[in-house]
Design an enzyme around this catalytic site. Structure first.
Site, PDB file in Angstrom:
ATOM      1  CE  LYS A 146     -17.854   6.407   9.272  1.00 34.96           C
ATOM      2  NZ  LYS A 146     -18.907   6.235  10.288  1.00 34.96           N
ATOM      3  NE  ARG A 168     -24.616   6.347  15.295  1.00 36.69           N
ATOM      4  CZ  ARG A 168     -23.322   6.307  14.988  1.00 36.69           C
ATOM      5  NH1 ARG A 168     -22.544   7.348  15.230  1.00 36.69           N
ATOM      6  NH2 ARG A 168     -22.794   5.219  14.476  1.00 36.69           N
ATOM      7  CG  MET A 201      -9.264  32.433   6.460  1.00 35.00           C
ATOM      8  SD  MET A 201     -10.289  33.570   5.502  1.00 35.00           S
ATOM      9  CE  MET A 201     -11.682  33.772   6.604  1.00 35.00           C
ATOM     10  CE1 TYR A 241      -7.768  39.517  13.568  1.00 36.35           C
ATOM     11  CE2 TYR A 241      -7.120  37.302  12.901  1.00 36.35           C
ATOM     12  CZ  TYR A 241      -7.482  38.590  12.572  1.00 36.35           C
ATOM     13  OH  TYR A 241      -7.564  38.964  11.243  1.00 36.35           O
TER      14      TYR A 241
END
Length: 358
Positions: free
Chosen positions: A36, A131, A302, A254
């Site tokens: 998956k 779940r 980024m 940053y």
């Protein structure tokens, strides 16, 4: 020099890891390889091609099962969330797919399905994950409804382990007992063991194990015990594109979250959160430059991140930087990011070039 941000998938490592799983299942349990999430970020069909020695495949939904059939794989394919509506049942029939049945509404869909080829199903029992699945006391009734349903072929059993990644946690033993009690006296093959259950809990192997992340070289354990002999299925790398010399007190990136403790070289690497590298990676998260370990400095941007080059004084622009893989397990990086390795390998973006190698 081109911007190089590359993930190399080591197909031989996937085959090796499947062999490791086999070595842990000496009792004869068959292996259902979980593919998956695009083969845990390694590429669905390429991972399947490396894992053809598995006895079956497992995916989450039709969007993952159908490409496997289109690629020519005739393995049994189990859809771990079953079908999402009655309209999908004809595709299950046509493609010989097996459905996990976890809710009464799915049984209703099968009871109302028109005549046709029956599909094999797995009754999901909720033994403690809370779940998906039927409560243990409702499992018999669910199976009886399915047994009377003309749309259903072979009925098997499944549960999912919540805490197997901690080999000292008693929850797994309690879940095993609950699973055995839920299907007491009833026929049908059973599957409970995920990666951690397969490698750490032989008592829960049953008829089928369902290894997922361990096939891709990631240890499923959080308890700090012995690491299984797995090989990394992926190496993520980028390049040094600049080397800057900063003074003591200079703040990097940053927010200036890293302050240079002394005059030091800082490298800029061609990868960032736009490529899927986690923005929340902390200062000191390890990377390899020229095969030597160093750490991140400042916040991930980024397109770029910065690294401390004091441990690699001979570093040069163009040098290869390994973010995880060779000699740097992805779970080690994940621990510094306060996440799990599953998330890291699954979130790489299309900006990363994938290369497949034996």
């Amino acid at each position: 020099m081109n911007r190089i941000t590359r993930a190399t998938v080591h197909l031989a490592a996937l085959r090796h890891n499947l062999a490791v799983v086999r070595s842990y299942t000496a009792g004869g349990a068959r292996v259902m390889a979980v593919l998956k999430a695009d083969g845990y970020g390694h590429g669905l069909t390429r991972a399947a091609g490396a894992l053809t020695e598995a006895d079956a495949f497992a995916v989450s939904c039709l969007a993952e099962a159908l490409p496997l059939r289109a690629a020519g794989h005739r393995h049994r394919i189990v859809l771990l969330e079953g079908f999402f509506g009655a309209e999908e049942i004809p595709l299950f029939r046509r493609e010989a797919l097996e459905a996990v049945i976890h809710s009464p509404w799915q049984i209703e869909c099968l009871e109302q399905a028109p005549a046709g080829e029956p599909i094999d199903v797995w009754v999901k029992v909720d033994t403690g994950m809370h779940r998906l699945g039927f409560r243990p006391e409702d499992a018999h009734a669910a199976r009886e409804r399915l047994r009377r349903c003309e749309a259903v072929g072979t009925i098997r059993w499944m549960t999912h382990l919540a805490c197997a990644d901690d080999r000292d946690d008693p929850t797994t033993t309690a879940q095993r007992r609950a699973f055995e009690q839920a299907r007491a006296g009833l026929p049908g093959e059973a599957s409970a063991a995920n990666s951690a259950g397969t490698l750490g809990w032989p008592g829960v192997h049953g008829d089928w194990v369902r290894p997922g992340v361990c096939l891709y070289g990631v240890s499923p354990f959080i308890d700090g015990g012995e690491r299984p002999p797995l090989r990394p299925g992926m190496t993520l790398e980028a390049r040094l594109i600049a080397i800057n010399h900063h003074r003591a007190g200079d703040r990097i990136g940053y927010g200036g979250t890293f302050v240079c403790p002394e005059d030091m070289p800082v490298g800029v690497v061609s990868i960032g959160y736009g490529d899927g590298y986690p923005r929340h990676a902390s200062n000191g998260t390890p990377v390899l430059v020229r095969g030597r370990t160093t750490g991140l400095t400042g916040r991930v941007s980024m397109d770029m991140l910065c690294v401390d080059l004091r441990p690699v004084p001979d570093a040069a622009v163009g040098d290869r930087v390994v973010l995880w893989g060779e000699d740097l397990p992805v779970e080690t990086v994940a621990a510094h990011c306060e996440t799990i390795a599953y998330e890291l390998v699954c979130q790489l973006t299309s900006r990363v070039s994938f290369v497949y190698a034996d």
